[in-house]
Write an enzyme that holds these catalytic residues in place. Structure first.
Site, PDB file in Angstrom:
ATOM      1  N   PHE A  38       0.836  -1.197   0.000  1.00 55.39           N
ATOM      2  CA  PHE A  38       0.000   0.000   0.000  1.00 55.39           C
ATOM      3  C   PHE A  38       0.878   1.258   0.000  1.00 55.39           C
ATOM      4  O   PHE A  38       0.683   2.171  -0.795  1.00 55.39           O
ATOM      5  CB  PHE A  38      -0.927  -0.047   1.216  1.00 55.39           C
ATOM      6  N   GLU A  39       1.884   1.245   0.871  1.00 56.42           N
ATOM      7  CA  GLU A  39       2.792   2.405   0.930  1.00 56.42           C
ATOM      8  C   GLU A  39       3.547   2.570  -0.395  1.00 56.42           C
ATOM      9  O   GLU A  39       3.738   3.684  -0.882  1.00 56.42           O
ATOM     10  CB  GLU A  39       3.798   2.235   2.076  1.00 56.42           C
ATOM     11  N   PHE A  40       3.942   1.421  -0.979  1.00 52.24           N
ATOM     12  CA  PHE A  40       4.645   1.452  -2.263  1.00 52.24           C
ATOM     13  C   PHE A  40       3.742   2.082  -3.328  1.00 52.24           C
ATOM     14  O   PHE A  40       4.160   2.955  -4.090  1.00 52.24           O
ATOM     15  CB  PHE A  40       5.026   0.023  -2.682  1.00 52.24           C
ATOM     16  N   SER A 112       2.949  -6.114 -15.681  1.00 51.24           N
ATOM     17  CA  SER A 112       2.279  -6.047 -14.381  1.00 51.24           C
ATOM     18  C   SER A 112       0.834  -5.615 -14.637  1.00 51.24           C
ATOM     19  O   SER A 112       0.404  -5.525 -15.787  1.00 51.24           O
ATOM     20  CB  SER A 112       3.050  -5.028 -13.564  1.00 51.24           C
ATOM     21  N   LEU A 113       0.112  -5.319 -13.599  1.00 47.18           N
ATOM     22  CA  LEU A 113      -1.279  -4.873 -13.757  1.00 47.18           C
ATOM     23  C   LEU A 113      -1.434  -3.493 -13.146  1.00 47.18           C
ATOM     24  O   LEU A 113      -0.822  -3.198 -12.123  1.00 47.18           O
ATOM     25  CB  LEU A 113      -2.218  -5.819 -13.010  1.00 47.18           C
ATOM     26  N   GLU A 142     -11.230 -12.725 -10.865  1.00 47.00           N
ATOM     27  CA  GLU A 142     -10.362 -13.754 -10.277  1.00 47.00           C
ATOM     28  C   GLU A 142      -9.722 -13.247  -8.999  1.00 47.00           C
ATOM     29  O   GLU A 142      -9.535 -12.039  -8.835  1.00 47.00           O
ATOM     30  CB  GLU A 142      -9.233 -14.094 -11.272  1.00 47.00           C
ATOM     31  N   LYS A 144      -6.648 -12.398  -6.708  1.00 42.98           N
ATOM     32  CA  LYS A 144      -5.261 -12.017  -6.961  1.00 42.98           C
ATOM     33  C   LYS A 144      -4.409 -12.776  -5.944  1.00 42.98           C
ATOM     34  O   LYS A 144      -4.407 -12.441  -4.758  1.00 42.98           O
ATOM     35  CB  LYS A 144      -5.094 -10.503  -6.831  1.00 42.98           C
ATOM     36  N   ASP A 146      -1.350 -13.975  -3.890  1.00 31.39           N
ATOM     37  CA  ASP A 146      -0.191 -13.221  -3.433  1.00 31.39           C
ATOM     38  C   ASP A 146       1.019 -14.148  -3.355  1.00 31.39           C
ATOM     39  O   ASP A 146       1.332 -14.715  -2.312  1.00 31.39           O
ATOM     40  CB  ASP A 146      -0.482 -12.604  -2.065  1.00 31.39           C
ATOM     41  N   GLU A 213       0.959 -18.019 -10.686  1.00 29.91           N
ATOM     42  CA  GLU A 213       1.574 -17.598  -9.436  1.00 29.91           C
ATOM     43  C   GLU A 213       2.009 -18.833  -8.656  1.00 29.91           C
ATOM     44  O   GLU A 213       1.242 -19.792  -8.546  1.00 29.91           O
ATOM     45  CB  GLU A 213       0.492 -16.834  -8.646  1.00 29.91           C
ATOM     46  N   TYR A 265      -3.157 -18.641 -14.613  1.00 32.11           N
ATOM     47  CA  TYR A 265      -4.283 -17.765 -14.950  1.00 32.11           C
ATOM     48  C   TYR A 265      -4.153 -17.007 -16.256  1.00 32.11           C
ATOM     49  O   TYR A 265      -4.942 -16.098 -16.511  1.00 32.11           O
ATOM     50  CB  TYR A 265      -4.534 -16.779 -13.810  1.00 32.11           C
ATOM     51  N   LYS A 352      -7.079  -3.814  -5.302  1.00 29.37           N
ATOM     52  CA  LYS A 352      -6.304  -4.346  -4.171  1.00 29.37           C
ATOM     53  C   LYS A 352      -7.021  -4.083  -2.855  1.00 29.37           C
ATOM     54  O   LYS A 352      -7.578  -2.999  -2.645  1.00 29.37           O
ATOM     55  CB  LYS A 352      -4.920  -3.707  -4.141  1.00 29.37           C
ATOM     56  N   CYS A 446      23.041  -8.384  27.109  1.00 30.15           N
ATOM     57  CA  CYS A 446      22.057  -9.458  26.961  1.00 30.15           C
ATOM     58  C   CYS A 446      21.061  -9.378  28.111  1.00 30.15           C
ATOM     59  O   CYS A 446      21.464  -9.357  29.281  1.00 30.15           O
ATOM     60  CB  CYS A 446      22.769 -10.810  26.975  1.00 30.15           C
ATOM     61  N   CYS A 449      21.809 -12.646  30.368  1.00 33.31           N
ATOM     62  CA  CYS A 449      23.034 -12.914  31.122  1.00 33.31           C
ATOM     63  C   CYS A 449      23.907 -11.672  31.310  1.00 33.31           C
ATOM     64  O   CYS A 449      24.941 -11.745  31.966  1.00 33.31           O
ATOM     65  CB  CYS A 449      23.839 -14.024  30.440  1.00 33.31           C
ATOM     66  N   CYS A 464      23.996 -12.062  21.494  1.00 31.45           N
ATOM     67  CA  CYS A 464      24.702 -12.229  22.753  1.00 31.45           C
ATOM     68  C   CYS A 464      25.828 -13.217  22.479  1.00 31.45           C
ATOM     69  O   CYS A 464      25.572 -14.355  22.092  1.00 31.45           O
ATOM     70  CB  CYS A 464      23.761 -12.796  23.823  1.00 31.45           C
ATOM     71  N   CYS A 470      25.067 -18.336  28.623  1.00 27.51           N
ATOM     72  CA  CYS A 470      23.825 -17.550  28.646  1.00 27.51           C
ATOM     73  C   CYS A 470      22.650 -18.536  28.803  1.00 27.51           C
ATOM     74  O   CYS A 470      22.446 -19.403  27.951  1.00 27.51           O
ATOM     75  CB  CYS A 470      23.702 -16.758  27.347  1.00 27.51           C
TER      76      CYS A 470
END
Ligand code: IVH
Length: 718
Positions: A38-40, A112-113, A142, A144, A146, A213, A265, A352, A446, A449, A464, A470
């Site tokens: 989503f961020e991409f 790509s789509l 269809e 998608k 992943d 896929e 597909y 999406k 650590c 320990c 550690c 430990c």
């Protein structure tokens, strides 16, 4: 978008392009994304908008113009060893051994789509089609899936080749791995072989491509991550990364254990006899190819939207990850009419699903110490419902991730569970940060320990180093030792903690001196449970050497590598005597693993422990049954193996050993034969020719050792 001037736009475009390329690399090559899809997509949309507004900055190599690439930027077809030459630059959750594969051009570009997160834009997609096309059209709706895209070519009913998407124009040839995915048939099913196809069925075209896929169902993903954590490897963040990491595995044998699945597909080819996409997919199913059972034909965009809304809920009960819905114009002549943009078809788009995300306060951070000493930060959250479960904890992966998020205790954090099983913190809601919120302090020592931690740059993790004493690491080693795939001793984590706390176990051999009398003094033990436990310890003395080797818990050496090393060396002593060069001669062993093995054997306490375990009666050699020396035909011969064979390379090597030969990794003056399979390394072939080393085929090798591979049961040697 805020109004900005030309100079700022140029700067921002430059920044976004760099960022998107970096994230493409993290996603496709390292299989270790650091931001969500989503961020991409938000960054990509911003870049698209800027490029539209300022066309003078358009550039053919902008990420808006091409798909991400899973290629690693080397076109040699030699298989590269993991970790020795930078091939495993991957950090975080990717598989350390990243292999090199031959790169092959796609016959048709692999695009790509376009995608959208809004139903409104889906209607716009439909409106654009209606504008360009006058005849009636239908849609195929269809899921998608992943996973990671794959392109299969079948010729004369047989699987010819499997390519990854790569950079869209050429992909990595992963055929040798794909043949180990049970869902993918190597030979297609004909209604009645040799006769014309039965009525109502479509004959198999001489040659066609089918794309789809490769994905990892949740169950297999959970199992794989459990195993990775057991051997001290970082778990994969989600099933998609696990699938694409697995597809690039260097050891095709290991593929079989990964539980990958496949769905196809999209069929392509010259003069295929279909009018619609759905017909083509139904024909593929009739030839035995795996297709989705969830696709549906839709007569209008309203029906498409109904499908989208239905699956927004239903997908949560699927046994595999989906990240949206794909909508395709069904009529193939109309698809041709609509054509493509530089990156994607105009006849299809993806809707999406926004990953489900909740906001909850971060209460504290715990630091867990694993068996290998790796320290993992874990966030404790105010319990909150998310996708059907109550989330209380989320992984923060490592210190870099904590710094990147800039989390403070008391912050409200966004928690997401996309394809992932383990929820993750994706962002902080800064507007809700309490005035007195403090950054959590990543410990310098650590937490168990108190030893100062060291940072492993390669894995971006803190360790550690006090592996000797430990407590968490010691208990972790026992838990690994007794596990089912190792010594299979009847006990659990709680029993180990109890025995440790009682001061009864410190080193692995201590387990074998425990007595019923000692156990019965502890809480919860009865004669029967003590007898069972002691009997399982006794039985463990018969556990075969490969599993004992796994049980020792050498860093980076898991079940499969242990089995391979045991087969290669035949005994622990032979392995302990191996030099770095000897280890690197083995195809599957790279620098990181070789160093881990050498370090382990170099420690005097490990040597002492081996002697104690040997005296107790544990198996430190392959038994005659396991090695099964078949003949001495190859005694004194040194054989280098290169390329693909009808059996796995490991089986080939085992055959060499079983006939008295020695396998080495590179061709030299002392090599007797270069056993060259399909796509043998050209470097090796050239060198063999130069040095006059005899090159033999798989067939010639069988003749030499008088062996018919078809009559040998697959697992005789393992
Ligand atoms: S059709 C020309 N159908 O999603 C494009 N793709 O984000 C043909 N994907 O590249 C792709 N499920 O790797 C198609 N049912 C489906 C899909 C699907 C998953 C993947 C595929 C594609 C990516 C686009």
């Amino acid at each position: 978008m805020a109004k900005i001037g030309k100079k700022e736009a140029a700067e921002r475009i430059g920044f976004l392009r760099k960022e998107l390329e970096r994230h493409n690399y993290n996603y496709y090559v390292l299989n270790a994304p650091v931001i969500s899809d989503f961020e991409f997509d938000l960054l990509m949309q911003e870049l698209q908008a800027l490029e539209k507004r300022w066309p003078e900055f358009a550039s053919a190599d902008s990420p808006t113009m091409h798909v991400g690439s899973d290629l690693e930027g080397n076109d040699s077809d030699e298989v590269r060893k993991p970790g020795v030459d930078g091939a495993s630059g991957a950090k975080g959750d990717s598989d350390a051994p990243v292999a090199k594969f031959a790169q092959v051009a796609h016959r048709y570009p692999m695009l790509s789509l376009g995608n959208t997160y809004s139903l409104e834009e889906l209607r716009e997609f439909d409106a654009r089609i209606a504008k360009d096309i006058t005849s009636p059209y239908t849609f195929s709706c269809e899921l998608k899936f992943d996973g990671t895209a794959i392109c299969l070519t079948y010729r004369n009913g047989r699987l010819l080749r499997a390519l990854t998407r790569g950079d869209g124009t050429k992909g990595d040839d992963v055929t040798r791995n794909v043949v180990n995915i049970p869902a993918i048939p190597q030979v297609l099913r004909v209604a009645d072989a040799g006769t014309p196809a039965a009525p109502g069925t479509t004959p198999i075209p001489e040659e066609f491509e089918i794309r789809g896929e490769i994905y990892m169902p949740f169950e297999a993903f959970k199992r794989l991550n459990r195993e990775r954590e057991e051997i001290g490897e970082a778990p994969f963040a989600n099933p998609r990364n696990a699938a694409s990491g697995s597809l690039k595995l260097q050891n095709p044998e290991e593929m079989r254990t990964r539980g990958l699945d496949c769905v196809l597909y999209h069929m392509l080819g010259e003069n295929l006899p279909f009018k619609t996409h759905i017909e083509a997919i139904e024909a593929a199913a009739s030839w035995g190819l795996p297709v989705s059972e969830y696709s549906r034909k839709a007569g209008s965009i309203d029906e498409v939207i109904a499908y989208v809304q239905e699956w927004d809920t239903r997908r949560k009960s699927l046994p595999f990850a989906t990240d949206g819905i794909v909508i395709k114009v069904n009529e193939l002549d109309l698809q041709r009419q609509l054509g493509f943009t530089a990156k994607s078809p105009r006849w299809a788009t993806a809707y999406k699903f926004k990953p489900e995300s909740v906001l909850t306060p971060l209460l504290s951070v715990d630091y867990q110490v694993g068996r290998t000493g790796a320290v993992t930060p874990v966030a404790n959250l105010e319990p909150v419902p998310l996708s059907g479960t109550i989330v209380k904890r989320a992984s923060l992966h490592n210190k870099d991730q904590m710094d990147l998020l800039d989390i403070h205790i008391g912050d409200w954090v966004y928690v997401e569970k996309g394809g992932e099983i383990i929820p993750k913190i994706t962002a902080v809601e800064l507007s809700k940060r309490p005035a007195d919120a403090q950054r959590p302090h990543f410990p310098e020592r650590c937490p168990d320990c108190g030893t100062p931690l060291v940072r492993d740059e390669d894995q971006a993790r803190h360790y550690c180093p006090n592996s000797d004493s430990c407590p968490e690491q010691i208990k972790g080693r026992f838990i690994h030792f007794i596990s089912r795939k190792a010594m299979d001793i009847l006990a659990g984590d709680a029993t180990i903690a109890q025995l440790y706390d009682a001061g009864l176990i410190r080193e692995l051999p201590d387990l074998y001196s425990l007595t019923a009398e000692q156990l019965l003094k502890l809480e919860g033990w009865q004669q029967k449970s003590a007898d069972n436990f002691l009997a399982s310890l006794e039985n463990s003395k018969r556990v075969p050497f490969p599993r004992v080797l796994n049980a020792l818990g050498i860093r980076h050496i898991g079940e499969t590598t242990a089995r391979m090393l045991a087969t290669h060396f035949g005994s622990l002593d032979a392995m302990a005597a191996a030099s770095r060069e000897d280890l690197l001669q083995i195809d599957e062993i790279g620098g990181i693993m070789a160093d881990a093995i050498l370090d382990w054997f170099a420690a005097p306490r490990h040597r002492e422990m081996i002697e104690k375990l040997r005296a107790i009666g544990l198996q430190f050699e392959m038994s005659a049954e396991e090695t099964r020396r078949l003949s001495d035909t190859l005694a004194g011969a040194t054989v280098v193996v290169s390329g693909n064979f009808t059996v796995s390379r490991e089986e080939m090597k085992a055959l060499i050993a079983a006939h008295g030969g020695k396998n080495t990794g590179s061709v030299s003056g002392s090599t007797t034969y270069l056993l060259a399979g399909e796509k043998a390394g050209p470097e090796k072939l050239r060198k063999a020719e130069k040095l006059g080393v005899k090159v033999i085929s798989e067939e010639e090798f069988y003749q030499l050792i008088n062996h018919t591979n078809t009559t040998t049961p697959q697992n005789t040697l393992f």
